[in-house]
Design a protein around this motif. Structure first.
Motif, PDB file in Angstrom:
ATOM      1  N   LEU A 171       0.886  -1.146   0.017  1.00 58.04           N
ATOM      2  CA  LEU A 171       0.075   0.083  -0.010  1.00 58.04           C
ATOM      3  C   LEU A 171       0.887   1.282  -0.076  1.00 58.04           C
ATOM      4  N   TRP A 172       1.748   0.984   0.617  1.00 57.86           N
ATOM      5  CA  TRP A 172       2.764   2.604   0.597  1.00 57.86           C
ATOM      6  C   TRP A 172       3.257   3.043  -0.561  1.00 57.86           C
ATOM      7  N   ARG A 173       3.754   1.693  -1.453  1.00 53.31           N
ATOM      8  CA  ARG A 173       3.901   2.246  -2.853  1.00 53.31           C
ATOM      9  C   ARG A 173       2.927   2.853  -3.701  1.00 53.31           C
ATOM     10  N   LEU A 174       1.817   2.886  -3.107  1.00 50.38           N
ATOM     11  CA  LEU A 174       0.806   3.475  -3.967  1.00 50.38           C
ATOM     12  C   LEU A 174       0.256   4.798  -3.507  1.00 50.38           C
ATOM     13  N   SER A 175       1.002   5.384  -2.636  1.00 48.66           N
ATOM     14  CA  SER A 175       0.685   6.497  -1.983  1.00 48.66           C
ATOM     15  C   SER A 175       1.812   7.456  -1.908  1.00 48.66           C
ATOM     16  N   SER A 176       1.586   8.758  -2.318  1.00 44.26           N
ATOM     17  CA  SER A 176       2.563   9.564  -2.494  1.00 44.26           C
ATOM     18  C   SER A 176       3.188  10.293  -0.860  1.00 44.26           C
ATOM     19  N   ALA A 177       2.062  10.279  -0.192  1.00 36.55           N
ATOM     20  CA  ALA A 177       2.092  10.553   1.094  1.00 36.55           C
ATOM     21  C   ALA A 177       2.990   9.938   2.093  1.00 36.55           C
ATOM     22  N   HIS A 178       3.123   8.545   1.630  1.00 34.63           N
ATOM     23  CA  HIS A 178       3.930   7.583   2.200  1.00 34.63           C
ATOM     24  C   HIS A 178       5.263   7.569   1.408  1.00 34.63           C
ATOM     25  N   GLY A 179       5.700   8.402   0.632  1.00 37.03           N
ATOM     26  CA  GLY A 179       6.972   8.430   0.057  1.00 37.03           C
ATOM     27  C   GLY A 179       7.262   7.901  -1.107  1.00 37.03           C
ATOM     28  N   SER A 180       6.328   7.660  -1.969  1.00 34.78           N
ATOM     29  CA  SER A 180       6.196   6.634  -3.176  1.00 34.78           C
ATOM     30  C   SER A 180       6.226   7.800  -4.244  1.00 34.78           C
ATOM     31  N   ASP A 214      -8.251   4.341 -10.654  1.00 31.67           N
ATOM     32  CA  ASP A 214      -9.102   3.933  -9.558  1.00 31.67           C
ATOM     33  C   ASP A 214      -8.883   2.623  -9.145  1.00 31.67           C
ATOM     34  N   LYS A 215      -8.727   2.408  -7.605  1.00 33.44           N
ATOM     35  CA  LYS A 215      -8.121   1.060  -7.341  1.00 33.44           C
ATOM     36  C   LYS A 215      -9.321   0.608  -6.073  1.00 33.44           C
ATOM     37  N   ALA A 216      -9.866   1.779  -5.355  1.00 37.22           N
ATOM     38  CA  ALA A 216     -10.765   1.540  -4.207  1.00 37.22           C
ATOM     39  C   ALA A 216     -11.743   2.914  -3.990  1.00 37.22           C
ATOM     40  N   GLU A 217     -12.555   2.643  -3.434  1.00 39.98           N
ATOM     41  CA  GLU A 217     -13.796   3.618  -3.079  1.00 39.98           C
ATOM     42  C   GLU A 217     -13.267   4.583  -2.506  1.00 39.98           C
ATOM     43  N   GLY A 218     -13.444   5.867  -3.277  1.00 44.67           N
ATOM     44  CA  GLY A 218     -12.807   7.316  -2.513  1.00 44.67           C
ATOM     45  C   GLY A 218     -11.222   7.350  -2.579  1.00 44.67           C
ATOM     46  N   GLY A 219     -10.786   6.442  -3.336  1.00 43.68           N
ATOM     47  CA  GLY A 219      -9.329   6.484  -3.787  1.00 43.68           C
ATOM     48  C   GLY A 219      -8.384   6.470  -2.519  1.00 43.68           C
ATOM     49  N   ARG A 220      -8.899   5.608  -1.697  1.00 47.53           N
ATOM     50  CA  ARG A 220      -7.980   5.315  -0.312  1.00 47.53           C
ATOM     51  C   ARG A 220      -8.542   4.238   0.389  1.00 47.53           C
ATOM     52  N   GLY A 222      -7.878   2.816   4.249  1.00 45.71           N
ATOM     53  CA  GLY A 222      -7.431   3.361   5.639  1.00 45.71           C
ATOM     54  C   GLY A 222      -6.607   4.892   5.354  1.00 45.71           C
ATOM     55  N   GLU A 223      -5.219   4.582   5.776  1.00 45.16           N
ATOM     56  CA  GLU A 223      -4.630   6.003   5.903  1.00 45.16           C
ATOM     57  C   GLU A 223      -3.903   6.202   4.458  1.00 45.16           C
ATOM     58  N   TYR A 224      -3.820   5.299   3.657  1.00 43.24           N
ATOM     59  CA  TYR A 224      -3.215   5.298   2.380  1.00 43.24           C
ATOM     60  C   TYR A 224      -4.156   5.929   1.212  1.00 43.24           C
ATOM     61  N   VAL A 225      -3.786   7.008   0.933  1.00 44.53           N
ATOM     62  CA  VAL A 225      -4.441   7.730  -0.129  1.00 44.53           C
ATOM     63  C   VAL A 225      -3.651   7.250  -1.445  1.00 44.53           C
TER      64      VAL A 225
END
Length: 349
Positions: A171-180, A214-220, A222-225
């Motif tokens: 999941l972190w690899r899909l979220s810029s907020a987690h450094g990806s 699009d991969k999940a409802e609302g684009g997130r 849990g904590e992963y956008v």
């Protein structure tokens, strides 16, 4: 005896530790991780006698010669720079940093320190890639004119490596907020190296288009956008004038982790593939050109990045690919991302 410190104890660190532990004259002497429980478990699994909660604690101890840095991408700069200042040899996971400014500073610091510095572009271990680079350098295909390269993964459409919807390691690899930086920063850097290394030329211009699906409802979840890019297509112009395309995606159904390169010159062509962990090189040169006959080329095995790093530390081999290469690739990735943000314009590198 080369004494190695392992910084970061996640999944990839297992590969590093196992590789170094298997070498004669190499000892894993300590591990570093801010997380006490994973650190203790890692050290126990690999029979490592010491564990430290920070880089500074490890440096205060100082009983090591070389560092293998397997921290998350965003931590590379902060964790590598103190070791360079202390005169330690460093092998760093790719990408060298998450932006070209930091990567350039790391390359400059390594050169100034005069230590062995290498970045783990793991597909340099592919025998067909190394043989192809030698053939191009020796003029087997003449002047390079055109190329096509791709890196195809499919873990967003099937669970062969795990269930990405529930596992943080994906999941972190899909979220810029987690450094990806998405597929561009994660595997794009591999395929850009794959293509330009064989061609023996740096990129002079790049244009890029990125897509996030699009991969999940609302684009997130849990904590992963889930806003990091999933697919990238690039057009490159090399310093010698050749043009080519480079693609990378996590939606390549039917491909787990496959790389390929077709490269053509005015005297022949080569095809490099690395599919299901098997590498193959085919060539069409000389008298075979008129009939478009492609023949397999034997490719001798090459030493791993881990073996090359230790050899370089011992003064027995070249330190390649080094931080300067990692910094050049990061600049190319940054410019590709900038191109995508500016409507896919072509930018000089």
């Amino acid at each position: 005896m080369v004494r190695v410190l392992v910084v970061g104890t996640g999944g990839m660190a297992e590969n590093h530790a196992a590789a170094f532990a298997a070498m004669d004259g190499v000892e894993l002497v300590a591990g570093v991780d801010t997380r006490a429980e994973p650190l203790a478990a890692f050290c126990a699994r690999h029979r490592i006698g010491r564990g430290f909660a920070s880089v500074s604690e490890a440096l205060d101890w100082g009983g090591f010669d070389a560092v293998t840095n397997v921290t998350p991408d965003a931590a590379h700069y902060a964790t590598v720079m103190p070791f360079l200042a202390a005169g330690k040899h460093v092998l760093c996971e790719k990408p060298l940093a998450t932006n070209a400014v930091q990567a350039g500073a790391m390359a400059d610091a390594a050169a100034q320190a005069g230590v062995v510095n290498m970045v783990n572009l793991s597909y340099r271990n592919v025998a067909a890639l190394q043989r192809a680079a030698v053939l191009v350098r020796d003029g087997a295909i003449g002047r390079v004119r055109h190329f096509e390269a791709s890196y195809l993964q499919s873990w967003l459409v099937q669970p062969a490596w795990g269930e990405w919807r529930t596992e943080a390691q994906w999941l972190w690899r899909l979220s810029s907020a987690h450094g990806s930086n998405g597929v561009l920063g994660d595997v794009g850097i591999h395929i850009l190296d794959f293509a330009t290394f064989v061609a023996g030329q740096a990129a002079a211009e790049v244009s890029c288009r990125l897509a996030t699906f699009d991969k999940a409802e609302g684009g997130r979840i849990g904590e992963y956008v889930l806003n990091a890019n999933d697919s990238a297509t690039m057009q490159l112009v090399l310093e010698g004038g050749a043009i080519g395309t480079v693609t990378a995606t996590r939606f390549a159904s039917g491909h787990l982790n496959d790389l390929s390169l077709r490269i053509h010159g005015d005297a022949g062509g080569l095809e490099v593939t690395f599919i299901n962990n098997v590498s193959r090189l085919r060539a069409c040169v000389g008298a075979d050109l008129q009939g478009a006959v492609w023949r397999d080329v034997d490719c001798p095995a090459v030493p791993t990045i881990y073996a090359r790093f230790i050899a370089a530390v011992r003064g027995q081999g070249a330190a390649v690919p080094d931080f300067a290469r990692g910094a050049a690739l990061q600049r190319l990735v940054d410019r590709a991302g900038e191109s995508a943000g500016r409507g896919c314009v072509s930018l000089t590198v």
